[in-house]
Design a protein around this motif. Structure first.
Motif, PDB file in Angstrom:
ATOM      1  N   ASP A 177      38.666  40.175  46.282  1.00  0.00           N
ATOM      2  CA  ASP A 177      38.189  39.748  45.044  1.00  0.00           C
ATOM      3  C   ASP A 177      36.617  40.437  45.058  1.00  0.00           C
ATOM      4  O   ASP A 177      36.049  39.971  45.823  1.00  0.00           O
ATOM      5  N   PHE A 178      36.223  41.458  43.965  1.00  0.00           N
ATOM      6  CA  PHE A 178      34.867  41.781  44.142  1.00  0.00           C
ATOM      7  C   PHE A 178      34.151  41.108  43.116  1.00  0.00           C
ATOM      8  O   PHE A 178      34.462  40.993  41.974  1.00  0.00           O
ATOM      9  N   ILE A 235      42.001  38.429  28.809  1.00  0.00           N
ATOM     10  CA  ILE A 235      42.370  38.830  29.977  1.00  0.00           C
ATOM     11  C   ILE A 235      43.088  37.758  30.920  1.00  0.00           C
ATOM     12  O   ILE A 235      42.845  36.647  30.641  1.00  0.00           O
ATOM     13  N   HIS A 236      44.436  38.208  31.320  1.00  0.00           N
ATOM     14  CA  HIS A 236      45.123  37.266  31.962  1.00  0.00           C
ATOM     15  C   HIS A 236      45.095  37.966  33.636  1.00  0.00           C
ATOM     16  O   HIS A 236      45.510  39.122  33.656  1.00  0.00           O
ATOM     17  N   ILE A 237      44.626  37.116  34.228  1.00  0.00           N
ATOM     18  CA  ILE A 237      44.716  37.578  35.672  1.00  0.00           C
ATOM     19  C   ILE A 237      45.481  36.817  36.628  1.00  0.00           C
ATOM     20  O   ILE A 237      45.013  35.587  37.006  1.00  0.00           O
ATOM     21  N   PRO A 238      46.906  37.258  37.164  1.00  0.00           N
ATOM     22  CA  PRO A 238      47.182  36.409  38.148  1.00  0.00           C
ATOM     23  C   PRO A 238      47.056  36.452  39.421  1.00  0.00           C
ATOM     24  O   PRO A 238      46.416  37.710  39.793  1.00  0.00           O
ATOM     25  N   GLY A 265      33.781  48.086  35.468  1.00  0.00           N
ATOM     26  CA  GLY A 265      33.374  47.099  34.156  1.00  0.00           C
ATOM     27  C   GLY A 265      32.453  45.902  34.881  1.00  0.00           C
ATOM     28  O   GLY A 265      31.474  45.691  34.192  1.00  0.00           O
ATOM     29  N   THR A 266      32.962  45.710  36.079  1.00  0.00           N
ATOM     30  CA  THR A 266      32.358  44.623  36.811  1.00  0.00           C
ATOM     31  C   THR A 266      30.648  45.113  37.096  1.00  0.00           C
ATOM     32  O   THR A 266      29.816  44.194  36.767  1.00  0.00           O
ATOM     33  N   SER A 299      47.594  42.561  35.391  1.00  0.00           N
ATOM     34  CA  SER A 299      46.675  41.453  34.322  1.00  0.00           C
ATOM     35  C   SER A 299      46.914  42.076  33.020  1.00  0.00           C
ATOM     36  O   SER A 299      47.259  43.272  32.736  1.00  0.00           O
ATOM     37  N   VAL A 300      47.168  40.849  32.216  1.00  0.00           N
ATOM     38  CA  VAL A 300      47.302  41.272  30.672  1.00  0.00           C
ATOM     39  C   VAL A 300      46.093  41.404  29.858  1.00  0.00           C
ATOM     40  O   VAL A 300      45.212  40.710  30.140  1.00  0.00           O
ATOM     41  N   GLU A 301      45.913  42.377  29.330  1.00  0.00           N
ATOM     42  CA  GLU A 301      44.779  42.725  28.390  1.00  0.00           C
ATOM     43  C   GLU A 301      45.328  43.223  27.008  1.00  0.00           C
ATOM     44  O   GLU A 301      46.294  43.591  26.891  1.00  0.00           O
ATOM     45  N   ILE A 339      44.946  44.134  40.089  1.00  0.00           N
ATOM     46  CA  ILE A 339      43.906  43.955  39.093  1.00  0.00           C
ATOM     47  C   ILE A 339      44.130  44.302  37.750  1.00  0.00           C
ATOM     48  O   ILE A 339      43.827  43.858  36.612  1.00  0.00           O
ATOM     49  N   ILE A 369      34.685  42.342  33.135  1.00  0.00           N
ATOM     50  CA  ILE A 369      34.674  41.988  34.660  1.00  0.00           C
ATOM     51  C   ILE A 369      36.004  41.750  34.829  1.00  0.00           C
ATOM     52  O   ILE A 369      36.811  41.426  34.000  1.00  0.00           O
ATOM     53  N   ARG A 370      36.460  42.086  36.186  1.00  0.00           N
ATOM     54  CA  ARG A 370      37.749  42.132  36.669  1.00  0.00           C
ATOM     55  C   ARG A 370      37.865  41.259  37.745  1.00  0.00           C
ATOM     56  O   ARG A 370      38.903  41.262  38.413  1.00  0.00           O
ATOM     57  N   TYR A 371      36.972  40.127  38.203  1.00  0.00           N
ATOM     58  CA  TYR A 371      37.289  39.494  39.394  1.00  0.00           C
ATOM     59  C   TYR A 371      38.014  37.994  38.885  1.00  0.00           C
ATOM     60  O   TYR A 371      37.954  37.964  37.642  1.00  0.00           O
ATOM     61  N   GLY A 372      38.587  37.308  39.668  1.00  0.00           N
ATOM     62  CA  GLY A 372      39.104  36.195  39.312  1.00  0.00           C
ATOM     63  C   GLY A 372      38.268  35.031  38.863  1.00  0.00           C
ATOM     64  O   GLY A 372      36.847  35.264  38.923  1.00  0.00           O
ATOM     65  N   ILE A 415      35.653  32.239  38.614  1.00  0.00           N
ATOM     66  CA  ILE A 415      34.925  31.455  39.892  1.00  0.00           C
ATOM     67  C   ILE A 415      34.592  30.121  39.313  1.00  0.00           C
ATOM     68  O   ILE A 415      34.613  29.011  39.971  1.00  0.00           O
ATOM     69  N   THR A 468      28.498  45.222  33.715  1.00  0.00           N
ATOM     70  CA  THR A 468      28.170  43.777  33.520  1.00  0.00           C
ATOM     71  C   THR A 468      27.068  43.434  34.576  1.00  0.00           C
ATOM     72  O   THR A 468      26.058  43.100  34.044  1.00  0.00           O
TER      73      THR A 468
END
Lengths: 392, 181, 315, 96
Positions: A365-366, B33-36, A279-280, A180-182, A176, B60-63, B65, A283
């Motif tokens: 995944d949350f 953000i890029h999420i693989p 962060g999620t 991940s690129v940020e 995560i 947010i950090r989830y894939g 949807i 939000t």
């Protein structure tokens, strides 16, 4: 804010960000073994060393046990020392974790949080961070890639400080954050950092002109005094950690504190969380607030030493506290963070309603839907533990 | 915030595509953000990757949807509609790789775009590496980042000749992508 | 430090002091104090968990006059790797000092639990001297068998039972494992041959000066308690081990094997066995076969070494 | 442990011992049942006893003759056994 060091904004994944931080810290010895999801860190650092950009010794050890063992030797010998691992690797280091802190080394370790086997899994749980929680290592949790970079630099400054002298772990959620690129802002070069993080001046380092015996045998007549001293010293580190946070803010323009609060002060329900899920949750909480729910989020940047007083102070008047654990502590009264929060509240005479939410194990995944499930659970007074997002 | 989902196969640069797009947005000063998505995949296995782009901080950090845009890098994956169409919104768009774009059909009524990334890749790169042409197509259709930013991202990722030919593929993808009616 | 022919050439100053709690008659100190003298210049000792470690650093006391580091049981070679790497980089980058690193580990910590970290360190080529003092069992925990325990020896986990008379397996050939790493210099040392031992340490010191590590020494370390013999017999046992050809004294210098103590007329192994309680059961008629196996092992080992010594270099 | 602190606040940090060689405070001579007695008339100054003594309890004099340091000698008897001229006798404590 006056920033001293020259900085650039770019996109990196969490592992690369940590590698840059170690590079910018002008680290002397890197002792590490590859393990997903941390491997990118040691690959990048190897490139810096093999391309002559970083003057360091990279010890490509044959196991994580040796990675930390060599790091202990290097740190005692006065080197700025870095290692990185995850999951099974941390488990293999376990014996040496306690030794590294008891010998008061200044090692900084990046931990790409990953679930313990079995079944084998390469994704995020906080099993490894929790396993190290009693070992006398300062632990930071990064919420994003920027924090992974900043906290690594902060960790070096903290761990090497003469008032601290304890090793640090910088946690970043496996995949995560590691992959991940940020966008983030980093210093342009390692020269820019020297003012914040000068070369290490080691205390009591290995030196033939001052022959010290490190790691002797201490029996019941002294062991307890040695541990008491270590406990007092460890528990007093947050004061210095907060000062380093301020120094870093002056230097970088980015501010850090042991815990982060959103809408906690007037909240009826607060979610307590570690790592990237914060962060999620923020939000979601912003969205719920619009619906009239008095909800808040408390996340911890400093996990060890646990900021008990601050946590209890922040949560003392909250009706329902949902403590989110990305791990499961078999047979214990609750998850690891849950027990910390409960004990912190109890210590200050508070007995709030606590719900333990187990989430995201092994990289599950949350999602917002799971967050909704947690909020829903708070409405049922009989619920004390929920596994969110589990089928069955 | 725009959310993109990429579908490809291991070894086709699916993860790289998402990463390049995120980097292009970051170079423009945007948040991204890029999420693989990682599994035990090896060369050939279907893989997904996600990109979010926004003018504000992304927390947010989830894939992804419910993607706004789906990019199908590998044409054979179009056969797996349940995977490609999962979570799509009414106004989501699909950009896919097709050897004959003018004869392609929209996917299940979604706004669809096609580009012949296969031939672009074979002509320019000489190997069936479709991803840079597909990112080009994405930017050509949506303009979510500037073509120059994407080229900058490509140049920082690859070096020398490899950068040049990939930039060529990006440009052709952007130019040749067409709306499927 | 220069080579010696007589013991009076050994300097008086000790870097390893009295007051330690190693057993009376322990074979470890003669080697340790010699190592600290023959390896000249500044030095640092790394110690695996073992008898030497617990008995010389019982808090708040230490018998060491040099910096001494104990980390854990299985990681002395890894710890030394870290110290050596730090020393190298600090010499380049900052205010570093040069010193020689000597590692001491027992047979448990070297043959068994520490073999992986030793192998890793030897492969990476760190500049240190590793001395395995081999007292042929886990003596620190009370005489349990290790990979270094010889065939037939009785320990608390390989007792002289009614069905199985002591350890059924031969001793692991540690030197062969070390040599497989192509280390620049490896040698066996024995306290009954102190001049040979000194000169090997002196040679090691020169290699360390030239950054030509890693160097490995396998030391025969008599243990009166674990071997159940009189405390005065430590050196006698060590001498008999060589003179029966059970413990060949040799060195491997850049692949060239030299047998330093030629034993032309070996003594019967029974002379060695009979002074040690751990072997006494082997002298009973019903255990004759074990002694025969031991004899065959000694013979094949010795003959193999002779053949290897005839080769120019085994590397 | 003459001068070593006992309170946790006063111990050196990291559990180290920063008094090199202070085990000299521990007089291991009390372990002894038999004690070595040297007949210097027989001593040939070979120094084997000095090299072998596990407890540095053989004092090598300036003239290379040897003496026993009874404060540390544990009475193992290696010196007596190894002495090539039988110059060392092990005798019962209290006897001579």
């Amino acid at each position: 804010m006056n920033t001293i060091g020259k900085q650039v904004r770019l996109g990196l994944n969490g592992d690369e960000a940590v590698a840059y931080a170690a590079y910018h810290a002008d680290v002397d010895v890197i002792s590490a073994y590859p393990i997903t999801p941390q491997t990118i860190i040691v690959e990048r650092l190897s490139e810096f060393v093999y391309n002559g950009e970083l003057d360091a010794e990279f010890i490509a050890v044959e196991s994580e046990h040796s990675a930390l063992s060599a790091a202990v030797g290097a740190s005692l010998a006065g080197a700025r020392t870095f290692t990185a691992t995850a999951s099974q690797g941390l488990a293999l280091m376990y014996e040496i974790l306690y030794i590294a802190s008891s010998l008061r080394t200044s090692i900084v370790m990046a931990l790409g949080n990953r679930a313990f086997s079995a079944p084998i899994n390469i994704h995020c749980s906080h099993d490894d961070a929790y396993a190290a929680r009693d070992a006398g290592w300062i632990q930071f949790f990064a919420e994003n890639v920027q924090e992974a970079y900043d906290l690594t630099l902060i960790a070096f400054k903290v761990s090497e400080d003469k008032k601290v002298l304890f090793p640090s772990i910088v946690n970043l959620d496996g995949f995560i954050l590691t992959h991940s690129v940020e966008p983030l802002t980093i210093f342009e070069d390692k020269k820019e950092i020297k003012e914040f993080l000068p070369d290490r001046e080691a205390v009591n380092k290995i030196d033939p002109s001052n022959p010290i015996t490190y790691g002797p045998l201490a029996l019941p007549d002294y062991y307890m005094e040695i541990k008491k001293q270590q406990a007092e010293a460890f528990n007093s580190t947050p004061a210095r950690i907060k000062e380093v946070f301020s120094e870093y803010e002056e230097f970088s323009g980015r501010s850090y504190s042991p815990l982060k609060k959103l809408y906690v002060d007037d909240a009826d329900i607060v979610f307590v969380v570690l790592g990237s899920t914060a962060g999620t949750m923020r939000t979601m909480v912003k969205k719920w607030r619009k619906n009239g729910e008095k909800v808040g989020v408390l996340s911890l940047t400093l996990y060890r030493p646990f900021p008990s007083r601050e946590v209890a102070e922040a949560l003392k008047d909250v009706d329902t506290i949902v403590v989110m654990d990305r791990s499961y502590s078999f047979g214990s009264p609750g998850g690891q963070l849950y027990m910390d929060v409960a004990a912190a509240l109890n210590k200050y005479g508070r007995y709030n309603r606590l719900i333990n939410a187990i989430y995201g194990l092994g990289g599950r995944d949350f999602t917002p839907e799971m967050a909704e499930d947690m909020l829903h659970a708070t409405k049922d007074p009989s619920i004390r533990e929920i596994w969110v997002g589990v089928r069955g | 915030m725009i959310e993109v989902r990429w579908h490809g196969r291991g070894g086709q640069g699916t993860v790289t595509s998402s990463q390049l797009l995120a980097n292009a947005a970051i170079y423009e000063g945007k948040y991204a953000i890029h999420i693989p998505e990682f599994g035990p995949e090896r060369r050939g296995a279907p893989v997904r990757s996600y990109t979010r782009i926004s003018d504000e901080v992304i927390e947010i950090r989830y894939g992804v949807i419910n993607p706004d845009i789906v990019v199908v890098i590998d044409p054979t994956l179009l056969a797996y509609k349940d995977i490609i169409l999962a979570g799509l919104k009414e106004d989501s768009i699909i950009i896919f790789n097709h050897t004959d774009p003018s004869n392609a059909k929209p996917l299940e009524g979604y706004e669809s775009y096609a580009v012949d990334a296969y031939h672009i890749a074979m002509e320019i790169i000489g190997r069936p590496i479709y991803n840079t042409a597909m990112i080009g197509a994405l930017v050509g259709v949506t303009g979510i980042v500037r073509l120059e930013s994407l080229e900058e991202a490509v140049r920082k990722r690859f070096s020398g000749v490899l950068a040049d030919i990939n930039i060529k593929a990006v440009r052709r993808g952007a130019k040749e992508v067409i709306k499927v009616e | 430090m220069s080579r010696i022919r007589r013991l009076n050439e050994i300097p008086r100053e000790e870097l390893f002091t009295s007051g330690h709690s190693l057993c009376a008659g322990c074979g470890i100190p003669p080697m340790v104090k010699m190592a600290l003298k023959a390896i000249d210049g500044d030095k640092v000792v790394v110690n695996a968990t073992c008898c030497l470690e617990v008995a010389t650093t019982l808090y708040p006391h230490t018998s060491w006059l040099v910096p001494w580091v104990h980390n854990a049981f299985e990681n002395a070679a890894a710890t030394a790797s870290g110290i050596e790497s730090a020393m190298k980089v600090l010499l380049r980058k900052r205010d570093g000092k040069k010193y020689k690193i000597i590692v001491f580990g027992g047979d448990g910590g070297t043959f068994d639990i520490g073999l992986q970290s030793l192998s890793g360190a030897l492969e990476r080529g760190h500049n240190f001297l590793y001395v395995c003092y081999d007292n042929e069992a886990y003596m620190n925990t009370g005489i349990q068998r290790s990979g270094g325990t010889p065939l037939g020896a009785a320990t608390t986990t390989s007792p002289a039972g009614r069905v199985i008379p002591g350890k059924p397996e031969n001793k692991k050939n540690l030197m062969d494992i070390v040599i497989a790493h192509r280390v620049p210099y490896a040698a066996t040392i024995n306290p009954a041959y102190p001049t040979d031992m000194w000169n090997k340490f002196a040679k090691a010191s020169e290699f360390l000066d030239k950054n030509e590590g890693p160097i490995f020494f396998h030391y025969y370390s008599p243990c009166p308690v674990g071997w159940r013999m009189d405390t005065s017999l430590s050196i006698e046992a060590a001498r008999l081990a060589v003179q029966t050809r059970l413990w060949p004294v040799y060195e491997v210098d850049h692949g060239k094997i030299v047998i330093n103590i030629r034993v032309n007329k070996p003594k019967p192994i029974e002379e060695y066995l009979k002074i040690q309680g751990r072997f006494r059961h082997l002298l009973k008629p019903e255990n004759k076969e074990v002694v025969e196996r031991l004899k065959r092992y000694i013979e094949s080992n010795w003959n193999r070494l002779l053949k290897l010594a005839e080769l120019g270099s085994i590397y | 442990m003459s001068s070593w602190p006992v309170k946790w606040e006063e111990l050196p940090i990291g559990g180290v011992v920063d008094k090199p060689g202070n085990s000299l405070e521990v007089k291991t001579g009390s372990w002894r049942a038999l004690k070595p007695v040297i007949d210097l008339d027989k001593c040939i100054k070979c120094l084997l006893c000095w090299v072998y003594c596990p407890d540095n309890a053989i004092i090598r004099r300036d003239d290379d003759y040897v003496e026993v340091d009874y404060e540390y000698c544990k009475g193992c008897g290696i010196c007596a056994h190894e002495c090539p001229t039988k110059a060392i006798d092990m005798v019962e404590e209290g006897g001579e």
